[in-house]
Design a protein around this motif. Structure first.
Motif, mmCIF file in Angstrom:
data_model
loop_
_atom_site.group_PDB
_atom_site.id
_atom_site.type_symbol
_atom_site.label_atom_id
_atom_site.label_comp_id
_atom_site.label_asym_id
_atom_site.label_seq_id
_atom_site.Cartn_x
_atom_site.Cartn_y
_atom_site.Cartn_z
ATOM 1 N N LEU A 28 57.173 28.358 6.367
ATOM 2 C CA LEU A 28 56.208 28.056 5.217
ATOM 3 C C LEU A 28 56.795 26.893 4.574
ATOM 4 O O LEU A 28 56.622 26.578 3.859
ATOM 5 C CB LEU A 28 56.536 29.370 3.852
ATOM 6 C CG LEU A 28 55.546 30.272 4.011
ATOM 7 C CD1 LEU A 28 55.894 31.884 3.861
ATOM 8 C CD2 LEU A 28 54.272 30.216 3.711
ATOM 9 N N ASP A 29 58.072 26.572 4.861
ATOM 10 C CA ASP A 29 59.338 25.643 4.475
ATOM 11 C C ASP A 29 58.785 24.572 4.427
ATOM 12 O O ASP A 29 57.979 23.752 3.486
ATOM 13 C CB ASP A 29 60.344 25.153 4.608
ATOM 14 C CG ASP A 29 60.852 26.946 3.868
ATOM 15 O OD1 ASP A 29 60.676 27.201 2.926
ATOM 16 O OD2 ASP A 29 62.260 27.045 4.623
ATOM 17 N N ARG A 33 56.340 21.659 1.803
ATOM 18 C CA ARG A 33 56.465 20.253 1.883
ATOM 19 C C ARG A 33 55.494 19.553 2.133
ATOM 20 O O ARG A 33 55.467 18.278 1.798
ATOM 21 C CB ARG A 33 57.710 19.962 2.647
ATOM 22 C CG ARG A 33 59.022 20.696 2.204
ATOM 23 C CD ARG A 33 60.053 19.709 3.198
ATOM 24 N NE ARG A 33 60.099 19.967 4.870
ATOM 25 C CZ ARG A 33 60.682 21.697 5.374
ATOM 26 N NH1 ARG A 33 61.581 22.187 4.457
ATOM 27 N NH2 ARG A 33 60.806 21.931 5.941
ATOM 28 N N ASN A 34 55.314 19.991 2.982
ATOM 29 C CA ASN A 34 53.650 19.627 3.572
ATOM 30 C C ASN A 34 52.720 18.772 2.486
ATOM 31 O O ASN A 34 52.048 17.745 2.404
ATOM 32 C CB ASN A 34 52.750 19.675 4.447
ATOM 33 C CG ASN A 34 52.966 19.520 5.784
ATOM 34 O OD1 ASN A 34 54.138 18.948 6.315
ATOM 35 N ND2 ASN A 34 52.722 20.297 7.057
ATOM 36 N N LEU A 35 52.181 20.852 2.006
ATOM 37 C CA LEU A 35 51.882 20.313 0.209
ATOM 38 C C LEU A 35 52.071 19.186 -0.970
ATOM 39 O O LEU A 35 51.196 18.652 -1.528
ATOM 40 C CB LEU A 35 51.066 21.315 -0.592
ATOM 41 C CG LEU A 35 49.861 22.510 0.146
ATOM 42 C CD1 LEU A 35 49.974 22.387 1.692
ATOM 43 C CD2 LEU A 35 50.314 23.347 -0.376
ATOM 44 N N ILE A 354 50.279 35.031 9.262
ATOM 45 C CA ILE A 354 51.587 35.260 9.163
ATOM 46 C C ILE A 354 52.812 34.618 9.336
ATOM 47 O O ILE A 354 53.307 33.605 9.425
ATOM 48 C CB ILE A 354 52.167 35.682 10.234
ATOM 49 C CG1 ILE A 354 51.062 37.247 10.543
ATOM 50 C CG2 ILE A 354 53.420 36.841 10.219
ATOM 51 C CD1 ILE A 354 51.529 37.882 12.261
ATOM 52 N N GLY A 355 52.739 34.360 7.962
ATOM 53 C CA GLY A 355 53.668 32.989 7.090
ATOM 54 C C GLY A 355 55.239 33.702 7.420
ATOM 55 O O GLY A 355 55.693 34.606 6.743
ATOM 56 N N PHE A 356 56.030 32.508 7.482
ATOM 57 C CA PHE A 356 57.561 33.126 7.398
ATOM 58 C C PHE A 356 58.573 31.839 7.210
ATOM 59 O O PHE A 356 57.764 30.530 7.180
ATOM 60 C CB PHE A 356 57.935 33.023 9.336
ATOM 61 C CG PHE A 356 57.983 32.074 10.263
ATOM 62 C CD1 PHE A 356 56.501 31.066 10.556
ATOM 63 C CD2 PHE A 356 59.318 31.448 10.317
ATOM 64 C CE1 PHE A 356 56.787 29.799 11.112
ATOM 65 C CE2 PHE A 356 58.753 30.722 10.955
ATOM 66 C CZ PHE A 356 57.660 29.569 11.442
ATOM 67 N N ARG A 357 60.364 32.107 5.933
ATOM 68 C CA ARG A 357 60.915 31.491 6.159
ATOM 69 C C ARG A 357 61.958 31.829 6.980
ATOM 70 O O ARG A 357 62.296 33.167 7.120
ATOM 71 C CB ARG A 357 61.106 31.806 4.220
ATOM 72 C CG ARG A 357 61.439 30.619 4.206
ATOM 73 C CD ARG A 357 61.225 30.545 2.514
ATOM 74 N NE ARG A 357 59.823 31.660 1.524
ATOM 75 C CZ ARG A 357 58.944 30.239 1.043
ATOM 76 N NH1 ARG A 357 59.574 28.826 1.340
ATOM 77 N NH2 ARG A 357 57.892 30.225 0.499
#
Lengths: 374, 374
Positions: A28-29, A33-35, A354-357
């Motif tokens: 997710l980080d 940042r890409n977005l 599945i989003g992870f941080r």
């Protein structure tokens, strides 16, 4: 037995190592940042961003793009737009042609509920659309697609373009929305210089179409196109009003092999989580992710962060991996992250992202448009 | 807008030309002949047929195979078995290893509801399974997988095999079920002679494992393996008690390129229905079926029954087709049937399989195990 539920592959709060594999993971980080980076660059160039949803097929990602200032989204197929509309997206460009009266009717139905635009490259498509719009009492924005060198869809010359624009102007249910000018082939040229030169040649073709419209006194409100591989050149091209990149959200093995000497470079945020299911012989392990978990049309995946592991062969549900360092042979059950060769068709293989941080699961997002190719 | 349903791609009674594309089609006459022909041949050889459900992922097809006399089915993944169990299939062999304690627990849960067997090639897998079975109060049949030349999963030699059998015998919740001996690589050798020779070499390795068991006084109740490409040799091999072919149900471009001089040849029953969505330049049309509708890992699809059309390039949602006969350039919207290069991962891309007879849709079957790779 009527009901034999599968446990979830992951739940928020779990450690990455607890995820059941194979599964699709999003860092997710890196993703955020890409977005931000793409939106900032497009805004600074004075252009609109209309990201392509065929890359992610995930309404939560589209909403995150819109929240950062995207003008709307692109979909490649009509059916693909439906879950995005259900999630509240109200401005969708179908960056493709309509292939039958049946599909025109489906599109006209959607146009009752959102601001929809679509491409044409043929008079028959205009006829089908007008008839469907009349039946549905709907209206639509129609762009002419121009072939700027890919040799796929799109009118081949300015005369055909002007004839179609004229025909669109004579219909009662549609409005001419501009030009789509997209060249898929240039996105994946490896060298920075050869990619720039190919984009410039494509831009010259786009300019030719625009000059012809200008001479004919036709206002072209939108020129839409471009992709992740060409975006650094598209920003400065002077031909586009709106860019359509999709893969920048994730990146993949193929885009990773492009040479990026410019300042615009995105981070790998997408991974396929796999686990070792057999480790019987020295120098080799078998992973549980193969052709049904990752697309190989643009090459085999590579193993993330483990130089000693090389994914050498994909079967339906197995991946063969060689191990060049005996002391780092992975254990049975060990998590191995793979970078797929091509992100778009890999997303299409999975129900969930599945989003992870850090090393912790934060969210599980449905890939709601998976399989919607009609 | 809460509810914006897509119309069905096809309904029984429709003509093929009315199907919304892309869609997966099954020629029911050819399909039924394939099922009958395989079952008859396996029965005449005195063997059991346990068809592989990873090829079709469709409970209706498994039930049709069982109705003809199949002993049970194979699944490649544990989660893949669930929709078949929900449809009433009660005898399932997982032709693969378990890669984590979590997966062992899922399998133990399924074993409470059906006759389940699974493969092992490592002592750790036996430990995980025994612990999960104890927790679930379940029991299971366990086969040792032997590597007969593919170099994927499976114990490499007879000594390792005997050690694992001994370990299985000492557990309280599992019973030794026999040997799995499968060689995926030999299935796709093109020449009839080279394929036969490779199968014979693999059979010699299988015989070596069986002799060692015999010398050790171990009864091996089942020897399971074989596939569509090797079945004509497997039938006469003398090593197998049970065969696991999957693709014979459909066939595909890759199996079609095998040389079949023997009597055992199956018919192409699987097609991807696509339609022309752009036809702007002479000698070329664009179809609406690309990487998201057909798997290209074993080559591009070929066009069924139209020698003048060649599918030369697959993008995500486009297929570029050259037309060598100007007078037979397909119309916009025209139906074009494609034979995919590889059936298994193509099925995995579709929600539904549309059965037709003659030119009329007869049934629409869910591909219920699509995407179940855990």
């Amino acid at each position: 037995m009527e009901f034999l539920p599968l446990p979830p592959a992951a739940t928020p709060g779990q450690a990455l190592e607890q995820i059941d594999t194979p599964a699709l993971l999003l860092d997710l980080d890196a993703f955020e940042r890409n977005l931000d980076f793409m939106q900032d660059n497009v805004r600074r160039a004075g252009l609109q961003l209309r990201p392509h949803a065929k890359a992610h097929k995930c309404p939560q990602i589209a909403l995150a793009q819109l929240a950062r200032g995207a003008a709307g989204i692109c979909c490649q197929k009509i059916s693909e737009a439906v879950p995005f509309m259900q999630a509240g997206v109200r401005n969708i460009h179908i960056s493709n042609e309509v292939g039958s009266p049946q599909k025109a009717r489906l599109l006209a139905g959607l146009a009752l509920h959102a601001d929809i635009s679509v491409c044409v490259d043929d008079a028959t498509q205009v006829e089908w659309l007008e008839e469907a719009l009349r039946q549905a009492d709907a209206s639509l924005v129609v762009l002419v697609e121009a072939d700027i060198g890919q040799g796929r869809c799109g009118v081949p010359d300015a005369a055909s373009c002007l004839r179609l624009i004229d025909m669109i102007a004579r219909q009662s249910r549609m409005r001419f929305g501009g030009l789509q000018a997209y060249h898929g082939g240039v996105q994946h040229l490896r060298g920075h210089g050869e990619r720039r030169d190919a984009v410039l040649r494509a831009n010259e073709r786009t300019s030719g179409f625009l000059r012809a419209m200008d001479v004919a006194g036709i206002r072209c409100p939108v020129v839409t196109g471009g992709g992740t591989g060409s975006v650094e050149f598209d920003l400065e091209s002077g031909v586009y009003t709106e860019l359509q990149p999709g893969s920048y959200v994730f990146m993949d093995g193929d885009y990773g092999r492009n040479e990026w000497t410019g300042g615009l470079r995105f981070e790998q945020s997408l991974f396929v989580a796999s686990a070792v299911m057999s480790r019987i012989r020295e120098g080799r392990v078998v992973l549980d992710a193969g052709l049904k978990s990752l697309a190989v049309d643009s090459g085999l995946p590579h193993v993330h962060g483990r130089k000693e592991l090389e994914y050498i062969s994909a079967n339906d549900e197995h991946g063969i991996v060689t191990v060049s360092d005996d002391e780092r042979q992975p254990e049975l059950g060990e998590l191995v992250l793979l970078v797929p060769g091509h992100c778009d068709p890999t997303l299409n293989l999975h129900e969930e992202l599945i989003g992870f941080r850090g090393r912790t699961v934060e969210c599980v997002w449905p890939v709601a448009a998976r399989g919607l190719s009609r």
